[in-house]
Scaffold this motif. Structure first.
Motif, PDB file in Angstrom:
ATOM      1  N   MET A 221      11.353  40.844 -12.242  1.00 28.16           N
ATOM      2  CA  MET A 221      10.225  41.515 -12.879  1.00 28.16           C
ATOM      3  C   MET A 221       9.238  41.999 -11.818  1.00 28.16           C
ATOM      4  SD  MET A 221       8.395  39.618 -15.976  1.00 28.16           S
ATOM      5  CE  MET A 221       6.829  40.064 -16.627  1.00 28.16           C
ATOM      6  N   ARG A 222       8.954  41.097 -10.879  1.00 31.62           N
ATOM      7  CA  ARG A 222       7.952  41.425  -9.858  1.00 31.62           C
ATOM      8  C   ARG A 222       8.437  42.539  -8.924  1.00 31.62           C
ATOM      9  NH1 ARG A 222       6.024  37.511  -5.580  1.00 31.62           N
ATOM     10  NH2 ARG A 222       6.139  35.966  -7.230  1.00 31.62           N
ATOM     11  N   TYR A 223       9.711  42.477  -8.521  1.00 36.62           N
ATOM     12  CA  TYR A 223      10.194  43.439  -7.529  1.00 36.62           C
ATOM     13  C   TYR A 223      10.984  44.590  -8.151  1.00 36.62           C
ATOM     14  CZ  TYR A 223       8.525  40.065  -4.185  1.00 36.62           C
ATOM     15  OH  TYR A 223       7.712  39.229  -3.471  1.00 36.62           O
ATOM     16  N   LYS A 224      10.938  44.704  -9.473  1.00 44.19           N
ATOM     17  CA  LYS A 224      11.610  45.795 -10.187  1.00 44.19           C
ATOM     18  C   LYS A 224      13.087  45.906  -9.816  1.00 44.19           C
ATOM     19  CE  LYS A 224       7.471  48.407 -11.198  1.00 44.19           C
ATOM     20  NZ  LYS A 224       7.256  47.487 -12.322  1.00 44.19           N
ATOM     21  N   VAL A 225      13.755  44.765  -9.844  1.00 42.40           N
ATOM     22  CA  VAL A 225      15.195  44.752  -9.569  1.00 42.40           C
ATOM     23  C   VAL A 225      15.927  45.093 -10.860  1.00 42.40           C
ATOM     24  CG1 VAL A 225      17.157  43.262  -8.993  1.00 42.40           C
ATOM     25  CG2 VAL A 225      14.995  43.041  -7.738  1.00 42.40           C
ATOM     26  N   LYS A 226      16.889  45.993 -10.755  1.00 44.11           N
ATOM     27  CA  LYS A 226      17.693  46.338 -11.941  1.00 44.11           C
ATOM     28  C   LYS A 226      18.714  45.221 -12.131  1.00 44.11           C
ATOM     29  CE  LYS A 226      19.727  50.361 -13.951  1.00 44.11           C
ATOM     30  NZ  LYS A 226      20.628  51.475 -13.685  1.00 44.11           N
ATOM     31  N   LEU A 227      18.526  44.473 -13.197  1.00 41.24           N
ATOM     32  CA  LEU A 227      19.301  43.242 -13.374  1.00 41.24           C
ATOM     33  C   LEU A 227      20.239  43.367 -14.568  1.00 41.24           C
ATOM     34  CD1 LEU A 227      19.526  40.236 -12.483  1.00 41.24           C
ATOM     35  CD2 LEU A 227      17.603  39.717 -13.976  1.00 41.24           C
ATOM     36  N   ARG A 228      21.508  43.009 -14.344  1.00 42.67           N
ATOM     37  CA  ARG A 228      22.488  43.101 -15.429  1.00 42.67           C
ATOM     38  C   ARG A 228      23.268  41.797 -15.491  1.00 42.67           C
ATOM     39  NH1 ARG A 228      27.477  47.334 -16.030  1.00 42.67           N
ATOM     40  NH2 ARG A 228      27.887  46.663 -13.912  1.00 42.67           N
ATOM     41  N   VAL A 229      23.540  41.314 -16.702  1.00 40.66           N
ATOM     42  CA  VAL A 229      24.331  40.090 -16.893  1.00 40.66           C
ATOM     43  C   VAL A 229      25.627  40.491 -17.557  1.00 40.66           C
ATOM     44  CG1 VAL A 229      24.441  37.847 -18.056  1.00 40.66           C
ATOM     45  CG2 VAL A 229      22.240  38.712 -17.232  1.00 40.66           C
ATOM     46  N   LEU A 230      26.757  40.095 -16.992  1.00 38.40           N
ATOM     47  CA  LEU A 230      28.041  40.484 -17.584  1.00 38.40           C
ATOM     48  C   LEU A 230      29.129  39.462 -17.290  1.00 38.40           C
ATOM     49  CD1 LEU A 230      29.208  43.691 -15.619  1.00 38.40           C
ATOM     50  CD2 LEU A 230      27.588  42.055 -14.779  1.00 38.40           C
ATOM     51  N   SER A 231      30.263  39.621 -17.955  1.00 34.93           N
ATOM     52  CA  SER A 231      31.319  38.616 -17.839  1.00 34.93           C
ATOM     53  C   SER A 231      32.251  38.908 -16.676  1.00 34.93           C
ATOM     54  CB  SER A 231      32.131  38.590 -19.133  1.00 34.93           C
ATOM     55  OG  SER A 231      33.315  37.876 -18.922  1.00 34.93           O
TER      56      SER A 231
END
Ligand code: ADP
Ligand code: ASP
Ligand code: MG
Length: 412
Positions: A221-231
């Motif tokens: 959130m703080r560093y604006k990282v594009k975060l994805r959770v996947l299998s």
């Protein structure tokens, strides 16, 4: 070259075969032109085994030695992943935390990342290395001792690397295909979310949804990282997984976004403490100094100038809490007649940004639990969550009943 961070959790590297499957996914991203930083967890079950060894050896262990032991699981998988990639003719090498060096605070067993210098790894990418495999969960303190980042900490390693290297994305590969409305292992009606807001993910994570470590969401959130959770176990399409993003980027919204649970809770009651100014401080200061993470707190009404103080903390910190409180009493900082520890409780919470503008969520939650005959022991609320402590044997039932009552199987 653009950098991509790929993190593989314990189940995704549980066997040599799984490591090969993960390495193939890394190979695909390398062939798309990325320099890849792979963060690995220990093989499934390894960290628990190591924690068990420590606890059986020394119940009130020295946290510096705890870290020396429990960080070791990641060293094995980092080396094995690098070897697997080399076998596939992909130039790769492993890094342990201290080699990067990933600098942390000295708060052993729950250290915070302070700095990740990028020069060593960037130089290697410059020499043609394609994949840097980094042991997750571990770092090095200013005193030069090995530290760990708290359970689930490899997620945080991954996001911190993504921030430090300006990665295009941080992909968290795990054993479910995204973030669900609740833990799909205890509620079969759980629905996978295509997107979830940082704030909701932060609450869900801190309330027990272990799919992402809380700190990793804070950093993203703080560093604006594009975060994805996947299998890591199923096939991917471009829309796979869940994107964790800003609230503004989400169209759908239910008042309640999800239900979280934490079975690892204990309820402790200090019986008959004096009811006077400063008493809370004389109880919670020694607990904080002993590294006990106190969560919910309730003070009973006073009778004859004395009262009971109840709080919750993780089950594995009960012994530490008892010792800190008994020591404070012996030192004359306060008095109490007894400490009661109930280790058979669980916390169930509902979370949703929509609660800011909708009244009645708490009333509905309490009604649903009452209908199921579940007694509430402690309640806490914030702007976007309501948590209750209940008997652990009702935890699954409570999660399922709340999921049904708030109709979370339907998109908002
Ligand atoms: P890893 O080893 O890959 O880090 P974890 O076990 O730490 O995986 O986290 C994944 C697990 O999180 C899932 O198997 C699932 O049981 C649990 N979980 C809890 N809440 C949720 C949720 N809301 N959505 C998805 N998974 C969840
Ligand atoms: N292996 C560590 C744990 O089990 C860190 C992680 O997997 O994220 O907590
Ligand atoms: Mg995890």
């Amino acid at each position: 070259m653009p950098v991509l961070v790929m993190k593989f959790g314990g189940t995704s590297v549980a066997t040599l075969d799984r490591i090969r499957r993960a390495a193939k996914r890394v190979g695909v991203e390398v062939s798309r032109g990325y320099d890849v930083i792979v963060i690995v967890s220990a093989m499934a079950g390894e960290t628990n085994k190591l924690v068990g060894f420590v606890q059986d050896t020394s119940p009130l262990f020295d946290a510096r030695e705890y870290d020396a032991v429990v960080s070791s699981g990641e060293n094995v998988t980092a080396g094995l992943m690098a070897l697997t990639l080399q076998e596939m003719d992909i130039p790769a090498r492993s890094w342990q935390g201290w080699q990067v060096p990933l600098r942390t605070t000295s708060a052993h067993s729950q250290a915070r990342i302070e700095e990740i210098p990028t020069d060593n790894i960037t130089a290697k990418f410059g020499e043609g290395m394609k994949v840097a495999v980094v042991a997750g969960f571990q770092g090095v303190s200013p005193e030069g001792r090995i530290t760990t980042l708290g359970r689930g900490g490899s997620d945080t390693t991954a996001v911190a690397f993504a921030a430090a290297f300006g990665a295009e994305r941080c992909d968290i590969y795990t054993d479910v295909d995204g973030v669900y409305t609740t833990d799909p292992r205890i509620c079969e009606k759980a629905r996978k979310l295509d997107r979830i807001a940082f704030e909701e993910m932060l609450e869900l994570a801190s309330l027990g949804a272990k799919v992402l470590q809380t700190r990793s969401v804070e950093l993203a959130m703080r560093y604006k990282v594009k975060l994805r959770v996947l299998s890591s176990l199923s096939e991917q399409t471009d829309g796979s997984g869940t994107i964790v993003c800003d609230e503004e980027d989400i169209m759908e919204s239910n008042v309640v976004a999800g239900v979280a649970h934490s079975r690892d809770e204990a309820k402790m009651t200090l019986v008959s403490v004096e009811d006077r100014p400063g008493i809370a401080s004389s109880i919670f200061t020694p607990l904080a100094e002993a590294g006990v993470n106190v969560d919910m707190i309730v003070q009973n009404i006073s009778e004859d100038g004395r009262t009971d103080m109840t709080f919750s903390c993780p089950t594995d910190q009960v012994k530490r809490a008892e010792k800190a409180l008994n020591d404070a009493r012996t030192a004359g900082h306060m008095t109490f007649t007894d400490i009661k520890a109930d280790t058979g409780v669980a916390k169930v919470s509902v979370v949703g940004i929509g609660m800011r503008s909708h009244a009645g969520v708490a009333a509905k939650m309490f009604r649903v639990l009452a209908q199921e005959g579940i007694n509430i022991k402690v309640i806490t609320t914030s702007e976007i969550k309501i948590s209750v402590l209940i008997d652990r044997k009702y935890m699954e039932l409570a999660v399922q009943a709340l999921h049904d009552a708030f109709e979370l199987e339907k998109a908002g």
